[in-house]
Design a protein around this motif. Structure first.
Motif, mmCIF file in Angstrom:
data_model
loop_
_atom_site.group_PDB
_atom_site.id
_atom_site.type_symbol
_atom_site.label_atom_id
_atom_site.label_comp_id
_atom_site.label_asym_id
_atom_site.label_seq_id
_atom_site.Cartn_x
_atom_site.Cartn_y
_atom_site.Cartn_z
ATOM 1 N N THR A 6 0.831 -1.194 0.000
ATOM 2 C CA THR A 6 0.000 0.000 0.000
ATOM 3 C C THR A 6 0.870 1.250 0.000
ATOM 4 O O THR A 6 2.071 1.182 0.237
ATOM 5 N N ASP A 7 0.227 2.402 -0.243
ATOM 6 C CA ASP A 7 0.976 3.659 -0.221
ATOM 7 C C ASP A 7 1.600 3.892 1.143
ATOM 8 O O ASP A 7 2.786 4.214 1.260
ATOM 9 N N PRO B 141 -6.956 1.409 -4.985
ATOM 10 C CA PRO B 141 -7.312 2.683 -4.353
ATOM 11 C C PRO B 141 -8.616 2.659 -3.572
ATOM 12 O O PRO B 141 -8.873 3.571 -2.785
ATOM 13 N N PRO C 114 -4.407 4.063 0.757
ATOM 14 C CA PRO C 114 -3.926 5.234 0.027
ATOM 15 C C PRO C 114 -3.347 6.295 0.970
ATOM 16 O O PRO C 114 -3.806 6.460 2.104
#
Length: 378
Positions: free
Chosen positions: A91-92, A221, A243
């Motif tokens: 993930t981000d 997302p 995100p």
């Protein structure tokens, strides 16, 4: 003035008559009981590299974080752990909380906006149930793992923001949610998917990255992942990953993050080391899967009703709450710790023993534990 205490006594009596009394049992550091009740799936809680990393951080930072993350509680250890978790899960960003329970409460509250509909699986963990309640959003509870029911609930609320809420590996019976199908339905209706990956992280997926990654949903997302750091990683704390914009929103608005004292730095450092060991731990995951299959085969051969586990959780049906309690106590008397789940902790009316496979338990002890469970079965 004591009327309220008498009322509590009466309620305790009712619980006792229903076989629902709960008691605390102190565990000594040198206890010799075979552990099939805890969640240390990979045996990392006592791994020498993990405890050494925690000891170094304990010496450097002291016992506690001394404040919330936004005051004085953020340390190099916390940030390094968050970077490692985000990279592992795909993930981000990831954000560490002081418990998995608070991570779920915070994530759900942060996902809710005016008119949001939450669609929650009937077998979800208490932290997800409480998160839905505390959020104040309308919640529809759908039958367990029923994708059609989820689709119908979303279709009945066109144009409303919505979040589908599920565990990946369910904590009571150990079965895997149909994550790819749930995500497809959620996306078709413009909804988000929140997945509590607590019992899958470290146990399933590529490099142990969890069931979300195994379903090919890492980094999507419209997917938010939560988990605890207290199961396969052997530590404590929780995480929310997704995100970057959502993690920023949590840092700036999440009450269970902002107003809570941070995870102790020593725990963060130990868990960071455990992440590296778990990523390289394919041999541990293979051992865990082999033991889970062995346990199901042995218990089923004895005529017991056993779940088919998708990870390390095995459910064994008991005749009722009192029988489950006595069964667990008899196991403990014979040196085997097992979980005992009874209503209202179960999502249905069924009482059961819950076994959690630990790859760190010596094989001979594990085999003996299975025989004890069979021998003392009601």
């Amino acid at each position: 003035m004591a009327d309220w205490l008498a009322a509590l006594d009466r309620r305790a009596d009712l619980r006792a008559k229903a076989g629902l009394t709960r008691r605390l049992h102190a565990r000594a550091a040198d206890e010799t009981v075979t552990d099939l009740a805890g969640n240390d799936y990979l045996g990392l809680a006592t791994h020498p590299e993990v405890t050494a990393a925690a000891a170094r951080a304990l010496s450097a930072y002291g016992l506690g974080a001394t404040g919330s993350r936004l005051v004085r509680g953020s340390t190099d250890a916390h940030h390094a752990l968050e970077d490692a978790l985000a990279d592992w899960i795909g993930t981000d960003r990831a954000l560490v909380f002081s418990s998995g329970y608070l991570a779920n409460l915070g994530a759900l509250r942060a996902l809710v906006q005016p008119r949001t509909l939450l669609v929650s699986d009937a077998h979800n963990h208490a932290s997800l149930i409480d998160g839905c309640r505390i959020s104040g959003a309308e919640t529809v509870v759908t039958p367990h793992a029923d994708v059609t029911a989820v689709a119908d609930a979303l279709a009945a609320a066109p144009g409303r923001p919505a979040v589908v809420v599920t565990e990946s590996i369910f904590s009571v019976d150990g079965d895997l949610a149909p994550l790819a199908r749930l995500h497809a339905v959620a996306r078709r209706h413009g909804a988000l998917l929140l997945v509590d990956d607590a019992h899958a992280l470290g146990v399933t997926g590529p490099g142990g990255a969890g069931a979300v990654a195994a379903a090919g949903l890492a980094g999507e997302p419209d997917v938010v992942v939560t988990a605890t750091l207290s199961k396969a990683l052997g530590g404590a704390g929780g995480l929310v990953a997704g995100p970057a914009e959502f993690v920023r929103h949590l840092v700036e608005t999440g009450r269970t993050f902002i107003f809570d004292t941070a995870l102790p730095p020593a725990v963060a450092a130990g868990v960071h080391t455990a992440v590296g060991l778990a990523r390289a731990g394919d041999h541990l995951r293979a051992e865990l899967a082999e033991r889970a299959a062995r346990a199901v085969a042995r218990l089923a051969a004895a005529g017991l009703t056993v779940s088919a586990p998708d990870a390390g959780v095995i459910s064994v049906t008991a005749p009722g709450p009192e029988a489950a309690t006595a069964w667990a106590a008899d196991c403990r008397d014979r040196g085997v710790a097992v979980g005992c789940f009874r209503p209202p902790s179960t999502p249905d009316t069924r009482s059961r023993l819950r076994l959690t496979v630990n790859a760190g338990v010596p094989r001979a002890d594990f085999e003996r534990a299975l025989e004890v469970i069979v021998e003392v079965a009601p």
